[in-house]
Scaffold this active site. Structure first.
Site, PDB file in Angstrom:
ATOM      1  N   HIS A  25      -6.463  -1.774  -5.063  1.00 17.61           N
ATOM      2  CA  HIS A  25      -6.784  -2.539  -4.052  1.00 17.61           C
ATOM      3  C   HIS A  25      -6.851  -4.074  -4.694  1.00 17.61           C
ATOM      4  CE1 HIS A  25      -7.375  -0.658   0.118  1.00 17.61           C
ATOM      5  NE2 HIS A  25      -6.370   0.028  -0.178  1.00 17.61           N
ATOM      6  N   ASP A  26      -7.473  -3.883  -6.106  1.00 15.08           N
ATOM      7  CA  ASP A  26      -8.002  -4.807  -7.058  1.00 15.08           C
ATOM      8  C   ASP A  26      -6.715  -5.762  -7.404  1.00 15.08           C
ATOM      9  OD1 ASP A  26      -8.915  -6.804  -8.084  1.00 15.08           O
ATOM     10  OD2 ASP A  26      -9.234  -5.383 -10.350  1.00 15.08           O
ATOM     11  N   GLY A  57      -4.328 -10.611  -7.219  1.00 14.46           N
ATOM     12  CA  GLY A  57      -4.244 -10.026  -9.356  1.00 14.46           C
ATOM     13  C   GLY A  57      -5.460  -9.569  -9.587  1.00 14.46           C
ATOM     14  N   ASP A  66      -8.042  -8.441 -11.049  1.00 12.16           N
ATOM     15  CA  ASP A  66      -8.943  -9.285 -11.795  1.00 12.16           C
ATOM     16  C   ASP A  66     -10.557  -8.578 -11.267  1.00 12.16           C
ATOM     17  OD1 ASP A  66      -9.092  -9.948  -8.623  1.00 12.16           O
ATOM     18  OD2 ASP A  66      -8.939 -12.745  -8.533  1.00 12.16           O
ATOM     19  N   SER A  93     -11.982  -8.883  -8.316  1.00  6.95           N
ATOM     20  CA  SER A  93     -11.776  -9.349  -7.243  1.00  6.95           C
ATOM     21  C   SER A  93     -13.368  -8.078  -5.985  1.00  6.95           C
ATOM     22  CB  SER A  93     -11.091 -10.193  -6.683  1.00  6.95           C
ATOM     23  OG  SER A  93      -9.575  -9.284  -6.407  1.00  6.95           O
ATOM     24  N   PRO A 132      -0.520  -2.802   1.931  1.00  4.38           N
ATOM     25  CA  PRO A 132       0.220  -2.664   2.968  1.00  4.38           C
ATOM     26  C   PRO A 132      -0.306  -1.565   3.653  1.00  4.38           C
ATOM     27  CG  PRO A 132       0.535  -1.382   0.321  1.00  4.38           C
ATOM     28  CD  PRO A 132      -0.439  -2.306   0.459  1.00  4.38           C
ATOM     29  N   HIS A 169      -1.172   9.638  -3.583  1.00  5.52           N
ATOM     30  CA  HIS A 169      -2.018  10.149  -2.474  1.00  5.52           C
ATOM     31  C   HIS A 169      -1.270  11.887  -3.161  1.00  5.52           C
ATOM     32  CE1 HIS A 169      -0.892   6.800  -0.215  1.00  5.52           C
ATOM     33  NE2 HIS A 169      -2.134   6.596  -0.426  1.00  5.52           N
ATOM     34  N   THR A 170      -1.489  12.207  -4.543  1.00  2.00           N
ATOM     35  CA  THR A 170      -1.372  13.285  -4.895  1.00  2.00           C
ATOM     36  C   THR A 170      -3.331  13.023  -4.733  1.00  2.00           C
ATOM     37  OG1 THR A 170      -1.213  15.210  -6.463  1.00  2.00           O
ATOM     38  CG2 THR A 170      -1.294  12.727  -7.105  1.00  2.00           C
ATOM     39  N   ASP A 183      -2.776  16.571   0.567  1.00  2.00           N
ATOM     40  CA  ASP A 183      -1.894  17.746   0.047  1.00  2.00           C
ATOM     41  C   ASP A 183      -3.232  18.823  -0.095  1.00  2.00           C
ATOM     42  OD1 ASP A 183      -3.537  17.570  -2.594  1.00  2.00           O
ATOM     43  OD2 ASP A 183      -1.219  16.670  -3.393  1.00  2.00           O
TER      44      ASP A 183
HETATM   45  C1  HEM Z   1       2.254   2.286  -0.365  1.00  2.00           C
HETATM   46  C2  HEM Z   1       1.622   1.494   0.557  1.00  2.00           C
HETATM   47  C3  HEM Z   1      -0.135   2.583   0.804  1.00  2.00           C
HETATM   48  C4  HEM Z   1      -0.426   2.881   1.486  1.00  2.00           C
HETATM   49  C5  HEM Z   1       0.402   2.250   3.589  1.00  2.00           C
HETATM   50  C6  HEM Z   1      -2.071   3.107   1.533  1.00  2.00           C
HETATM   51  C7  HEM Z   1      -2.689   3.277   2.011  1.00  2.00           C
HETATM   52  C8  HEM Z   1      -3.778   4.772   2.248  1.00  2.00           C
HETATM   53  C9  HEM Z   1      -4.453   4.701   3.505  1.00  2.00           C
HETATM   54  C10 HEM Z   1      -4.105   4.569   5.180  1.00  2.00           C
HETATM   55  C11 HEM Z   1      -5.823   5.538   2.977  1.00  2.00           C
HETATM   56  C12 HEM Z   1      -6.617   6.498   3.504  1.00  2.00           C
HETATM   57  C13 HEM Z   1      -7.855   5.700   3.243  1.00  2.00           C
HETATM   58  C14 HEM Z   1      -8.396   6.079   4.788  1.00  2.00           C
HETATM   59  O1  HEM Z   1      -8.392   6.810   5.362  1.00  2.00           O
HETATM   60  O2  HEM Z   1     -10.158   6.495   3.767  1.00  2.00           O
HETATM   61  C15 HEM Z   1      -5.551   5.709   1.089  1.00  2.00           C
HETATM   62  C16 HEM Z   1      -5.934   6.767   0.100  1.00  2.00           C
HETATM   63  C17 HEM Z   1      -5.707   6.073  -0.479  1.00  2.00           C
HETATM   64  N1  HEM Z   1      -4.636   5.653  -1.599  1.00  2.00           N
HETATM   65 FE1  HEM Z   1      -3.110   4.771  -0.699  1.00  2.00          FE
HETATM   66  N2  HEM Z   1      -1.478   3.471   0.309  1.00  2.00           N
HETATM   67  C18 HEM Z   1      -0.209   3.492  -0.642  1.00  2.00           C
HETATM   68  C19 HEM Z   1      -0.354   3.228  -1.751  1.00  2.00           C
HETATM   69  C20 HEM Z   1      -1.311   3.454  -2.804  1.00  2.00           C
HETATM   70  C21 HEM Z   1      -1.248   2.871  -3.954  1.00  2.00           C
HETATM   71  C22 HEM Z   1       0.091   2.745  -4.958  1.00  2.00           C
HETATM   72  C23 HEM Z   1      -2.463   4.270  -5.067  1.00  2.00           C
HETATM   73  C24 HEM Z   1      -2.361   3.783  -5.861  1.00  2.00           C
HETATM   74  C25 HEM Z   1      -1.834   4.017  -7.287  1.00  2.00           C
HETATM   75  C26 HEM Z   1      -3.310   4.966  -4.117  1.00  2.00           C
HETATM   76  C27 HEM Z   1      -4.023   5.440  -3.735  1.00  2.00           C
HETATM   77  C28 HEM Z   1      -4.456   6.339  -2.787  1.00  2.00           C
HETATM   78  C29 HEM Z   1      -6.243   7.106  -2.994  1.00  2.00           C
HETATM   79  C30 HEM Z   1      -6.212   7.916  -4.608  1.00  2.00           C
HETATM   80  C31 HEM Z   1      -6.302   7.726  -1.755  1.00  2.00           C
HETATM   81  C32 HEM Z   1      -7.615   8.383  -1.388  1.00  2.00           C
HETATM   82  C33 HEM Z   1      -8.622   7.301  -1.643  1.00  2.00           C
HETATM   83  C34 HEM Z   1     -10.219   8.846  -1.423  1.00  2.00           C
HETATM   84  O3  HEM Z   1      -9.680  10.183  -1.111  1.00  2.00           O
HETATM   85  O4  HEM Z   1     -11.140   8.462  -1.459  1.00  2.00           O
HETATM   86  N3  HEM Z   1      -1.900   4.256  -2.266  1.00  2.00           N
HETATM   87  N4  HEM Z   1      -3.721   5.202   1.030  1.00  2.00           N
END
Ligand code: HEM
Ligand SMILES: *[C@@H]1O[C@H](CO)[C@@H](O)[C@H](O)[C@H]1NC(C)=O
Ligand SMILES: *[C@@H]1O[C@H](CO)[C@@H](O)[C@H](O)[C@H]1NC(C)=O
Length: 324
Positions: free
Chosen positions: A70-71, A76, A78, A80, A165, A195-196, A245
């Site tokens: 998110h940062d 960028g 930074d 923020s 996104p 998301h693993t 997962d």
């Molecule tokens: C491809 C586009 C992506 C979308 C649409 C997306 C969206 C989301 C959403 C909606 C959640 C759940 C938030 C919630 O309901 O509380 C989530 C969780 C998460 N995202 Fe993504 N994400 C994306 C890419 C990424 C990337 C690039 C990373 C890191 C490199 C990432 C890391 C994570 C992690 C680790 C969680 C779990 C957080 C937790 O358990 O506290 N995501 N994401």
């Protein structure tokens, strides 16, 4: 003899320059050894802070990784995302898109320890980048060296989070959005592999379970049995958590296996298995963890260098929650 010494001196200097990335032209001013003189124990301090935190709560690894993403995607890399809102400014972290970001206290703990050892040297953006890297490693993922030297930004506005996104995007929209930032489809699938780790809350996927679109009530890309699992989770309310997962605290390939069985939690996860340009990578990563790890590292290196601020365009915050 003197000539020989000079020659060695020059060779060592050249090697030093290569290691520092000057010769490779890290035009953004970052380098793997950025803190080697001013704060050589920075890595250790941050690793300790992350280690202590994830030992007591392994789910925080996901929080740190997501926070770094998110940062970097907003303004960028930074720092923020770490800024607190003030009376006159609503910061990024108070956007609905903050969706349960977690791990701020770990960054604060590392920052406090760093300010004691080398005050004013290590930026919050770098702390976050290193903490995300260490979190991946402690969760069983790859270890990778990252360049440092990011400066902290002075802007954090709720409206900028529009750059994140949403989970409703399909594979071609995701490819386009990540493509605008210089990522290939392969990078994007590898990054989604983050998301693993972790969970999504019901509010992030419930639109798949009823009134999905004009032709179907439930998203047809979900396995019928898994749709029941998701509905059951949601029966506990919008904030109920669904692991991505079967191993939410392990950095492995279970996420990609889940997509293959149509048990992806977010629409934006499952769509990677439906899109012709992304499906091959899902299958490859599920089959080949080493390839996933390699591609993930490469994509994280790229992500960690999005729009980094140089020199006076940034600062080194003394408190990660406040602009100096
Ligand atoms: C491809 C586009 C992506 C979308 C649409 C997306 C969206 C989301 C959403 C909606 C959640 C759940 C938030 C919630 O309901 O509380 C989530 C969780 C998460 N995202 Fe993504 N994400 C994306 C890419 C990424 C990337 C690039 C990373 C890191 C490199 C990432 C890391 C994570 C992690 C680790 C969680 C779990 C957080 C937790 O358990 O506290 N995501 N994401
Ligand atoms: C996320 O934003 C909401 C408001 O939309 C706010 O109440 C909450 O405290 C924020 N969460 C974090 C962790 O900052
Ligand atoms: C993705 O969504 C866009 C816009 O809603 C649509 O035009 C496109 O056909 C969709 N692509 C796929 C592969 O479903």
């Amino acid at each position: 003899m003197a000539t020989l010494n000079l020659l060695f001196g020059v060779i060592i200097l050249i090697k030093y320059m290569i290691v520092n990335g000057w010769v490779y032209g890290m035009a953004n001013g970052l380098s793997p050894n950025y803190y080697i003189m001013a704060c050589p124990i920075a890595d250790i301090i941050i690793r300790n802070a992350v280690n202590t935190a994830v030992q007591s709560d392994p789910t925080l690894a996901a929080g740190l990784l997501r926070m770094h993403f998110h940062d970097c995607f907003v303004e960028g890399c930074d720092g923020s995302v770490l800024i607190d809102s003030t009376k006159s400014n609503t910061a990024e972290k108070d956007s609905p898109a903050n969706l349960s970001l977690r791990g701020y206290e770990i960054i604060d703990a590392a920052k406090q320890a760093l300010e004691r050892q080398c005050p004013g040297v290590v930026s919050c953006a770098d702390i976050l980048a290193m903490a995300a890297r260490d979190a991946v490693f402690f969760a069983g993922g790859p270890f990778y060296e990252i360049p440092k030297g990011r400066r902290d930004g002075r802007r954090s506005k709720i409206e900028d989070t529009i750059n994140l996104p949403p989970p409703t995007l399909n594979s071609s929209e995701l490819i386009r959005m990540f493509g605008q930032r210089g990522f290939t489809a392969q990078d994007m699938v590898a990054l989604s592999g983050a998301h693993t780790l972790g969970v999504a809350r019901c509010s992030s996927f419930k639109s798949r379970l009823s009134n999905f679109d004009s032709t179907s009530d439930v998203d047809p890309s979900i396995d019928t049995q898994f749709a029941k699992t998701l509905s059951k989770t949601c029966s506990a309310g919008d904030n109920a958590e669904q692991p991505f997962d079967s191993s939410r605290n392990r950095f492995d390939t279970a996420y990609f296996n889940a997509l293959q069985t149509r048990a992806g939690v977010l629409f934006s996860d499952q769509t990677l298995f439906d899109g012709a340009a992304t499906r091959g990578f899902v299958n490859a990563y599920s089959f080949n963890p080493a390839m996933f790890f390699m591609d993930f590292q490469r994509a994280m290196l790229k992500m960690g260098q999005l729009d980094v601020k140089e020199g006076s365009k940034g600062e080194v915050r003394s408190n990660c929650r406040l602009i100096n």
